[in-house]
Write an enzyme that holds these catalytic residues in place. Structure first.
Site, PDB file in Angstrom:
ATOM      1  N   THR A  99       0.838  -1.206   0.000  1.00  0.00           N
ATOM      2  CA  THR A  99       0.000   0.000   0.000  1.00  0.00           C
ATOM      3  C   THR A  99       0.868   1.250   0.000  1.00  0.00           C
ATOM      4  O   THR A  99       0.605   2.195  -0.749  1.00  0.00           O
ATOM      5  CB  THR A  99      -0.899   0.024   1.252  1.00  0.00           C
ATOM      6  OG1 THR A  99      -1.564  -1.220   1.347  1.00  0.00           O
ATOM      7  CG2 THR A  99      -1.900   1.152   1.213  1.00  0.00           C
ATOM      8  N   TYR A 153       8.228   0.539   7.505  1.00  0.00           N
ATOM      9  CA  TYR A 153       7.291   1.663   7.364  1.00  0.00           C
ATOM     10  C   TYR A 153       8.057   2.945   7.052  1.00  0.00           C
ATOM     11  O   TYR A 153       7.747   3.672   6.098  1.00  0.00           O
ATOM     12  CB  TYR A 153       6.476   1.804   8.653  1.00  0.00           C
ATOM     13  CG  TYR A 153       5.507   2.959   8.662  1.00  0.00           C
ATOM     14  CD1 TYR A 153       4.528   3.080   7.688  1.00  0.00           C
ATOM     15  CD2 TYR A 153       5.568   3.928   9.661  1.00  0.00           C
ATOM     16  CE1 TYR A 153       3.638   4.137   7.704  1.00  0.00           C
ATOM     17  CE2 TYR A 153       4.676   4.991   9.693  1.00  0.00           C
ATOM     18  CZ  TYR A 153       3.718   5.093   8.712  1.00  0.00           C
ATOM     19  OH  TYR A 153       2.842   6.141   8.722  1.00  0.00           O
TER      20      TYR A 153
END
Ligand code: UDP
Length: 329
Positions: A99, A153
């Site tokens: 994503t 991340y």
């Protein structure tokens, strides 16, 4: 009469996105939201659904056909859709990377082809474990081993920034990059690890308040309304294009003091318990000791200054969580 500005918000059913949608509608914009409801909820936007200027698409930003239509019919994009929350990232490492990397590339490519201005949401995580006490935007990213999922991340978001800047240089895309520090307020859920809703929920239920590590790690918290105003102002600032800005609150607090404050404000009988990081997040987890933004740049560009104090943030969040509890019966 001027036509209404058409705004696309990816991740608009999320915590920050839903507050942003509300603010833009209040300014007279038409707002289109795409959200796959992976961490966002219908509840967050339920009060906007009847508004004729609001439109919701439940889908993923990874669907290029869907995204092309939405990008074509908007004037500006706020790209907030992302896998967020330390707990969520650790539990869903693959989905998070997809994503956060491919999703952003699709948005940037379509924005570039359609000549649409885009604001890209990034994060203070990109500073990683840089041991500084304050972070101006040109501070180094210091990330840990690839065996530690947390850093995926930071790495994915850093890549989003590189991509956005490269599009700006190579295709003339008008992109503005914002690094969010800990943003808090009503509608944030503790489900994905965020400390304030977790502590408030624990305190309201008189359950142990789980302070990870020694609790001496420092964070700074910004009210979502201040952040929303800040990013709308930044989007309207020509000089911000092709640049990166921190947004946050320069006032820090240790997590232990935060826990004590929440216990006091909720008049809770909860005990503070100190949970080792290995127990909370698994072996090898690394946390930042200190993370407070330098907001000199965004202040110079837009006059940004957070207005809501930590006490007020906590009061408003406690009240909204109490209301939710009484609604749930
Ligand atoms: N934290 C904690 N107890 C919890 C959840 C989080 O002590 O139940 C700590 C976490 O280890 C970190 C800080 O609170 O040091 C902020 O965590 P959060 O996940 O909200 O944001 P982060 O700054 O880690 O992105």
């Amino acid at each position: 009469m001027n036509a209404k500005k058409k705004i696309l918000i990816t991740g608009g059913a999320g915590f920050i996105g839903s507050h942003l949608a509300e603010a833009l509608l209040a300014q007279g914009c038409r707002v289109s939201v795409i959200d796959d409801l992976s961490t966002g909820t219908r509840d967050n936007i339920a009060h906007l659904m009847e508004n004729p200027d609001f439109h919701f698409t439940r889908d993923t930003i990874m669907d290029e056909m869907v995204m092309r239509k939405l990008v074509d019919s908007c004037d500006e994009i706020y790209h907030l859709a992302a896998a967020v929350g330390v707990k969520y990232i650790l539990e869903k490492p693959l989905q998070s990377i997809h994503t956060n990397v491919q999703g952003t590339e699709i948005v940037l490519d379509l924005a570039s082809k359609g000549n649409k201005k885009v604001l890209v949401a990034s994060t203070s995580e990109v500073y990683g474990k840089n041991p500084s006490s304050v972070f101006p935007e040109n501070a180094d990213s210091i990330l840990g081993s690839t065996k530690t999922s947390r850093w995926s991340y930071a790495c994915a978001k850093a890549l989003d920034e590189f991509l956005a800047l490269a599009y700006c240089r190579k295709t003339g895309l008008a992109a503005v990059i914002v690094r969010f520090f800990n943003t808090v307020g009503p509608r944030q859920t503790g489900r994905y690890g965020m400390v304030i809703p977790r502590f408030i929920s624990q305190a309201l239920h008189n359950l142990p308040i789980t302070v990870y590590g020694d609790g001496k790690q420092t964070r700074s918290f910004t009210y979502v309304g201040d952040v929303v105003k800040g990013i709308i102002d930044l989007m309207a600032t020509r000089e911000a294009v092709g640049d990166v800005c921190n947004i946050g609150n320069p006032q820090g607090i240790t997590i232990e003091d935060l826990a004590k404050k929440i216990k006091e404000m909720t008049k809770s009988s909860s005990e503070l318990v100190y949970v080792p990081y290995s127990q909370a997040y698994g072996e090898g987890f690394e946390d930042m000791r200190y993370r407070v933004p330098d907001v000199t740049k965004i202040h110079a560009l837009t006059g940004y200054a957070p207005k809501v104090s930590l006490d007020e943030i906590l009061e408003r969040t406690i009240e909204s969580m109490k209301d939710k509890r009484s609604e749930a019966g």
